[in-house]
Design a protein around this motif. Structure first.
Motif, PDB file in Angstrom:
ATOM      1  N   CYS A 110       0.889  -1.156   0.000  1.00 13.91           N
ATOM      2  CA  CYS A 110       0.000   0.000   0.000  1.00 13.91           C
ATOM      3  C   CYS A 110       0.929   1.209   0.000  1.00 13.91           C
ATOM      4  O   CYS A 110       1.236   1.759  -1.040  1.00 13.91           O
ATOM      5  N   GLN A 124      -3.000  11.899   4.969  1.00 15.65           N
ATOM      6  CA  GLN A 124      -2.681  10.465   5.085  1.00 15.65           C
ATOM      7  C   GLN A 124      -2.448  10.115   6.549  1.00 15.65           C
ATOM      8  O   GLN A 124      -2.357  10.991   7.403  1.00 15.65           O
ATOM      9  N   LEU A 125      -2.271   8.811   6.776  1.00 14.42           N
ATOM     10  CA  LEU A 125      -1.982   8.348   8.128  1.00 14.42           C
ATOM     11  C   LEU A 125      -0.518   8.613   8.503  1.00 14.42           C
ATOM     12  O   LEU A 125      -0.169   8.634   9.673  1.00 14.42           O
ATOM     13  N   HIS A 133      -8.406  -3.352   6.016  1.00 17.09           N
ATOM     14  CA  HIS A 133      -7.607  -2.771   4.940  1.00 17.09           C
ATOM     15  C   HIS A 133      -7.578  -3.705   3.725  1.00 17.09           C
ATOM     16  O   HIS A 133      -7.583  -4.914   3.881  1.00 17.09           O
ATOM     17  N   THR A 149      -9.281   0.978  12.054  1.00 15.17           N
ATOM     18  CA  THR A 149      -9.534   0.846  10.612  1.00 15.17           C
ATOM     19  C   THR A 149      -9.106   2.131   9.901  1.00 15.17           C
ATOM     20  O   THR A 149      -9.036   3.200  10.505  1.00 15.17           O
ATOM     21  N   THR A 150      -8.823   1.969   8.612  1.00 15.82           N
ATOM     22  CA  THR A 150      -8.227   3.059   7.840  1.00 15.82           C
ATOM     23  C   THR A 150      -9.136   4.280   7.758  1.00 15.82           C
ATOM     24  O   THR A 150      -8.681   5.415   7.860  1.00 15.82           O
ATOM     25  N   TRP A 170      -2.325   1.014  11.875  1.00 14.99           N
ATOM     26  CA  TRP A 170      -2.705   2.376  12.243  1.00 14.99           C
ATOM     27  C   TRP A 170      -2.904   2.507  13.764  1.00 14.99           C
ATOM     28  O   TRP A 170      -2.432   3.437  14.383  1.00 14.99           O
ATOM     29  N   LYS A 184       3.288   5.498  10.987  1.00 15.44           N
ATOM     30  CA  LYS A 184       2.006   6.199  11.010  1.00 15.44           C
ATOM     31  C   LYS A 184       1.905   7.039  12.279  1.00 15.44           C
ATOM     32  O   LYS A 184       2.402   8.157  12.339  1.00 15.44           O
TER      33      LYS A 184
END
Lengths: 437, 437
Positions: free
Chosen positions: A298, B44-45, B145, B190-191, B219, B248
């Motif tokens: 990713c 973004q993360l 993901h 979760t994303t 994450w 992250k």
């Protein structure tokens, strides 16, 4: 020197360390690091430290972004596009058309190639898995890199379905047994011997049986940039995919590995999952620049800038010159030791790449009559000399056994900073450290 | 601003460019780069730029070595060992025992976990491939993901064999149909929503059916470092494997992703191919420090030093403080918009992670009666506001649709440089850029 132990460092604590402690840690880390940029470090295929490449890597770290979308890495995505196209032109695909990606190393690039070959033949495998396809079988050269088998194990194909090929007999046998040959990996520059498979002959076989032809040029691919040596890869333009690692023979800082693919669109179809949080379809730019869905990864580290900037700084002729120089050095080494007392070459003839494989026989075993006894002694020589090299900190060369051959040295040269004097030094050092064995 | 085009740069040439040209290229690259370290970059993360992390990455580039053997990366291999052990202690495995590796991103870490789970249940798959095992099935959380499905496709399991789980009913159904459930991937963060699966309940189910339990904490895993928030991962110590990406929520420069594994030795058995040119058995040191055969990669980039040095510089309490701060900022945002005119929250209740998902309704559609018409309009709002943000260059936030929900903003905060003022700014900016829509 390997004087480093865990106790040299504090372990990770709840409380912050002082800035002084941090600097001490940095100094110790560099002090005990192996000096991979040293011109007498011949231990791996990736060596050297190019100053433009280093600067580019520092800039990359500072930009700290992610290749998955054009949105967050517009410049790097375009530079990757330009560079992959240039590499495909050099391979010889018309107008540089095709596809590709930079991946975290040659093993992953090779695995991608195998994944694409399977998907090309059986697209339903993506949804339905291996239970929907016949028993597959892959072929690879005898001295190919272990990543071909690792890939087969991971992809659910199994290592027993990877056959080390000698001729197209093997393919016929597999067909007769009801297997489906789907992938041939030819090697351009084997890891130990630096040998090149005959790509034209292999491509004829692949065409005859309609099998995906991959060229693992992780090590040898860079010779395409040399007018003097690129004939060794004649036929590479017939491949369906090519692995080519600029972090090896082109001295780009690690990691920098490209997979080049002849068919456009296949990578995307094979790997895409349409994650709508990343690849929104209503973005205000050309979505074909979002490369993320071509990869299994990713997030993807920016590996392109160091290669691109080095290419700008040297030009193609600069890479050519440094590659030619390394090959010249290895020929110098070969000529110097092939008839020298105390040396035996592991394979006949001039090396095709910079790999020079040889045994050094200390005087004590040079004239031993008992062949088995001699072999037993010889097996222990290279590890001891290597350990002594590391203790003195003067040079490093790899060694290994192979098949029925006992431990031998594998010299490789990929650092353009190496000189003829360094080769002379190596020979003297081996003799100095090994004469009492 | 996105004024960058390919023509701004010269393409790759045969001849070298001048040093001036090289510097111009560097300046242009930085100028047109997305400023991922800016405290108003929420896209973004992975965000931010830690100065110690950056310095460590520069040192890593300079050392330019390879993690595959202790021989060429003695310090980095030991630091990886120490850091993985510390991370396992934080997970809660006895004495930090177990195994692990740093891999090129969470997607690869998750794929490794699936590979290990399959090998654990059916070791023969390595040699014989998927044709030697029954039909396997994996379970994952609904909003997991996409890498779980990508992994299943690559490993020859097939995306159709990945079931988005709601309860252990699904496992029973699979068993009745003759499938073999081998892998459950629970998500910790979760994303899109930042939700945490109930790990204790899931571990009970895994235990009952003897299934490998993986926790994808790419994450959310970093919340283990926060005494205030780690309860969200209660039960993680029951997992067989955990993905945890320090790049992250811990703001370590990309890439830095760890896979932690409870069982020792399994990674080695699963992936090893005994390449004798790398993993010589007669080396003069403890061979267990040669980590290369645990990975699918051969060469492996050094991702450890930046994390280790940041940990030294901040201490565990430093990471805790920056994580707590980001969660506080997201709570501040949530409280500020949850009842504010023109905002609608995408899911009920306080966010569990820093993800705040919301719609902004411009005045023109705020009171539309026709629900479908309103939805159609609303879907176009976020992309336009986002495009305007990028044109003005003021801030960046991600958006996406999800299921039957039209485009909404997903705010995430992982940069400890962000402040309450930046959150205030974001709200004002969305309203400024969206009021005419």
């Amino acid at each position: 020197r390997l004087g480093f132990t865990l106790s040299s460092f504090h372990c990770l604590q709840d409380e912050p360390a002082t800035l002084d402690d941090i600097l001490i840690s940095c100094r110790a880390t560099l002090k005990y690091a192996i000096k991979t940029a040293h011109p007498r470090y011949f231990n791996q295929l990736s060596t050297g430290l190019d100053m433009v490449g280093l600067a580019a890597d520092w800039l990359t770290s500072t930009a700290n972004t992610n290749m998955f979308t054009y949105e967050v890495a517009p410049v790097f995505v375009l530079l990757e596009y330009v560079t992959l196209k240039k590499m495909r032109e050099i391979i010889g695909w018309p107008d540089g058309r095709g596809d590709g990606i930079f991946s975290p190393g040659g093993a992953i690039s090779n695995m991608y190639a195998m994944l694409l070959a399977r998907f090309k033949m059986f697209p339903e495998v993506k949804e339905k898995g291996m239970s929907s396809v016949p028993r597959l079988v892959a072929f690879t050269s005898e001295h190919s890199h272990f990543s071909i088998k690792k890939g087969a194990a991971a992809l659910g194909i199994g290592t027993e379905s990877v056959i080390c090929i000698k001729a197209d007999q093997s393919i016929l046998v597999a067909l007769v047994q009801g297997f489906v040959p789907f992938f041939v990996s030819a090697t351009a520059g084997t890891t130990v011997y630096g040998a090149f498979d005959p790509l034209i002959a292999i491509s004829d076989i692949c065409k005859k049986y309609n099998i995906w032809m991959h060229v693992d040029g992780a090590w040898g691919g860079s010779l395409l940039m040399s007018r003097r040596h690129r004939w060794k890869l004649d036929g590479v333009e017939r491949a369906n995919s090519v692995t080519w690692n600029p972090h090896k023979m082109m001295s780009v800082p690690l990691q920098c590995s490209a997979l080049l693919v002849r068919e456009e669109g296949l990578m995307q179809n094979c790997n895409q999952m349409h994650a709508c949080y990343l690849f929104q379809q209503d973005k205000h730019y050309d979505l074909s620049y979002d490369t993320g869905d071509k990869a299994l990864q990713c997030g993807r580290h920016v590996d392109i800038f160091k290669l691109w900037l080095m290419w700008r700084a040297k030009g193609t002729i600069g890479f050519e010159a440094q590659i030619d120089k390394c090959l010249e050095l290895s020929e110098y080494l070969y000529n110097k030791i092939k008839d020298r007392e105390g040396y035996e070459m592991v394979f006949d003839g001039k090396p095709q790449h910079t790999n020079v494989c040889f045994w050094y026989l200390p005087p004590g075993i040079r004239y031993m009559e008992d062949k088995e006894e001699r072999k037993k002694h010889l097996h222990k020589v290279a590890p001891v000399i290597k350990a002594r090299m590391m203790e003195y900190g003067t040079t490093m060369v790899s060694y290994q056994p192979q098949g029925d051959k006992v431990n031998f040295f594998r010299m490789v040269i990929s650092n353009p900073a190496a000189t003829f004097e360094d080769i002379d030094f190596l020979i003297e050092e081996i003799e100095r450290l090994g004469q009492d064995l």
